[in-house]
Design an enzyme around this catalytic site. Sequence first.
Site: not given
Length: 393
Positions: A218, A241
């Site tokens: 993430d 991310h």
Amino acid sequence: MAFFQTLKFLIFLRLLFLNHALANGITFDIVSLGAKPDGKTDASFVLQTAWTKACGSSTPATIYVPNGTFYVKSGSFNGPCKNNAITISIDGTLVASSDMTVLANTKAWIWFKNVNGLSISGGVLDGQGTDLWNCKHSKKSCPDGVTNLQLSNAQNVIISGLSSVNSQMYNFVVNDCQNVKMQGLKVSDPGNSPNTDGIHVVQSSDVTILNSNIATGDDCISIASGASNLWIEGITCGPGHGISIGSLGKEVEENGVKNVTVTSSTLTGTQNGVRIKTWGRPSNGFARDIHFKHIIMNNVNNPIVIDQNYCPHQQNCPGKGSGVKVSEVTYEDIKGTSATEIAINFDCSPTNPCTRLSLKDIKLTYGNQIAQASCKNAQGSASDVVKPSSCLV
Ligand SMILES: *[C@@H]1O[C@H](CO)[C@@H](O)[C@H](O)[C@H]1NC(C)=O
Ligand SMILES: *[C@@H]1O[C@H](CO)[C@@H](O)[C@H](O)[C@H]1NC(C)=O
């Protein structure tokens, strides 16, 4: 007379020295206290005992975790303490249970609360998150998962040289803290592990994150409401991310994010580069005085992005646009490659356009050509060479 005075002075010095030696000398070695480095005997109770002693000491104290693997079912370390100089020095590895139900009713595996003056150095935290990730991938109902290490309401903390691997959820959370320095951290989770943000900062000020290497599933770093005065430098991110401010504006009443600098960092193969993300919902939140500079993008999907229309499953966003005011965001010396055609995407709120965005010295390519920029409701200016050329108005 002078002789006796000198003698007295020498004795005084000697006492001072002894006190000083003592002050740095209280060490609680968890193996001496009974912990077993066998990876399976629960060391939670011994760690708790060491913490109680260190926290109760009126002089500085050290907890030492020697080489070896120690199973720790859970660790909750609470202050306030009697001294403001506790050191946790780790040579070994702390390993969590591989059974995801063990920590199903808590938020963090290793959790420090209400502590002022803490230094953690070295070592590895292994959250053994595989079971939980598999559960989440299979879309069964699963526990939320826990953070590997959380600081809550802590002041004057230094974390250095600590590695976090296989966390169930976030790796590090800094919540409601002031003056936290994190440096030389290493985060290593698989690129497809859900919700494993590297470092999550919320409701905290004066947080510095330096020279850290983050590979995760993430956000490498996520910055949430109420964060201010953050300095982030020397980060390598990927997979992951990217470095993200948000998601902001989920709540109507929300503290804003201000004064954040991200500099001298490299993102490789990430979903985003530097991002500001807000819900498309009414809110009084804001993000301002945000600076991204000296950043290298290697094959990043969305290198520069402001997304103010976040609304998963298109639910609970009454179509009014984000209330979060995004302003004074600067991008300077950002170079490299985009994995998609649109390298700069400012998708701002129709009700609260972004203002005072600034682009300077940007060069982002897609394939062997200059990438493209897209602007919606985005105001600002560009200087020096900006490629793709700015679409700010
Ligand atoms: C810790 O243990 C590992 C493996 O047994 C060894 O390679 C390493 O040198 C040890 N480190 C220290 C500081 O004792
Ligand atoms: C902004 O944050 C930096 C730390 O990153 C701090 O040194 C500086 O004083 C802050 N500026 C303001 C106006 O608070």
